[in-house]
Scaffold this motif. Sequence first.
Motif, short mmCIF file in Angstrom:
data_model
loop_
_atom_site.label_atom_id
_atom_site.label_comp_id
_atom_site.label_asym_id
_atom_site.label_seq_id
_atom_site.Cartn_x
_atom_site.Cartn_y
_atom_site.Cartn_z
N GLN A 35 0.84 -1.19 0.00
CA GLN A 35 0.00 0.00 0.00
C GLN A 35 0.88 1.24 0.00
N ILE A 36 0.62 2.12 -0.93
CA ILE A 36 1.30 3.41 -0.97
C ILE A 36 0.45 4.38 -0.16
N ILE A 37 1.08 5.08 0.77
CA ILE A 37 0.38 6.06 1.59
C ILE A 37 1.02 7.41 1.31
N ASN A 87 3.78 5.55 -10.59
CA ASN A 87 4.61 5.18 -11.75
C ASN A 87 5.92 4.54 -11.31
N PHE A 88 6.48 5.02 -10.22
CA PHE A 88 7.72 4.46 -9.68
C PHE A 88 7.52 2.99 -9.33
N MET A 89 6.44 2.68 -8.60
CA MET A 89 6.18 1.29 -8.20
C MET A 89 5.78 0.43 -9.40
N ALA A 90 5.10 1.01 -10.38
CA ALA A 90 4.75 0.27 -11.60
C ALA A 90 6.01 -0.18 -12.34
N ALA A 91 7.04 0.66 -12.30
CA ALA A 91 8.31 0.30 -12.94
C ALA A 91 8.96 -0.90 -12.26
N GLU A 95 1.03 -3.26 -9.99
CA GLU A 95 -0.07 -2.61 -10.68
C GLU A 95 -1.10 -2.11 -9.68
N PHE A 96 -1.76 -1.03 -10.06
CA PHE A 96 -2.75 -0.37 -9.23
C PHE A 96 -4.00 -1.25 -9.11
N ILE A 97 -4.55 -1.36 -7.88
CA ILE A 97 -5.77 -2.12 -7.64
C ILE A 97 -6.91 -1.22 -7.18
N HIS A 98 -6.66 -0.41 -6.16
CA HIS A 98 -7.74 0.38 -5.55
C HIS A 98 -7.14 1.58 -4.82
N SER A 99 -7.94 2.65 -4.71
CA SER A 99 -7.48 3.82 -3.96
C SER A 99 -8.56 4.30 -3.01
N ASN A 100 -8.13 5.05 -2.01
CA ASN A 100 -9.03 5.62 -1.02
C ASN A 100 -8.41 6.90 -0.49
N ILE A 101 -9.22 7.90 -0.26
CA ILE A 101 -8.74 9.16 0.31
C ILE A 101 -9.46 9.36 1.64
N MET A 114 -1.58 -1.75 -4.26
CA MET A 114 -0.86 -2.23 -5.44
C MET A 114 -0.66 -3.74 -5.32
N LYS A 115 -0.62 -4.42 -6.46
CA LYS A 115 -0.39 -5.86 -6.48
C LYS A 115 0.73 -6.15 -7.46
N LYS A 116 1.59 -7.11 -7.09
CA LYS A 116 2.67 -7.50 -7.97
C LYS A 116 2.08 -8.18 -9.19
N LYS A 117 2.53 -7.76 -10.37
CA LYS A 117 2.03 -8.33 -11.62
C LYS A 117 2.46 -9.79 -11.72
N ALA A 118 1.59 -10.61 -12.28
CA ALA A 118 1.91 -12.02 -12.52
C ALA A 118 3.01 -12.11 -13.56
N LYS A 119 3.92 -13.04 -13.34
CA LYS A 119 5.04 -13.19 -14.29
C LYS A 119 4.67 -14.02 -15.48
#
Length: 119
Positions: A35-37, A87-91, A95-101, A114-119
């Motif tokens: 989770q990015i905070i 974008n930093f974590m996508a690199a 991948e983005f899953i859900h957001s909340n404010i 965020m979830k790690k993309k399947a290989k």
Amino acid sequence: MKKLLLTLTLLFSFSGFAQTINGIPIQDLDVEYLQIIGTSVYMSSKVKVSIDIGQRTKLMSSNNDTARLKDKNGEVLVFNSIIDALNFMAAYGYEFIHSNIVAEGGENVYYYLMKKKAK
């Protein structure tokens, strides 16, 4: 020859990056979700970003740097915006899953799952 030099330069520059979370290089994280905070920095357009990977944090600490992204010198990374952090974590393969404010203490705190993309 120029292409070879450019390729080698890019490879060395990427391998020289050693961004870490809690002392662990990002590419070595063994977590499927994180989770990015993001919180705004007072009197700045920058964003303070921390990453929750399920690590232990100090209960009473208001300035817990263990969850902050750091560069190879141990300096905390500062992002221009929350999209910059996404974008930093996508690199790094997330991948983005859900957001909340959530409004906390008079400011908005942004939570991005965020979830790690399947290989």
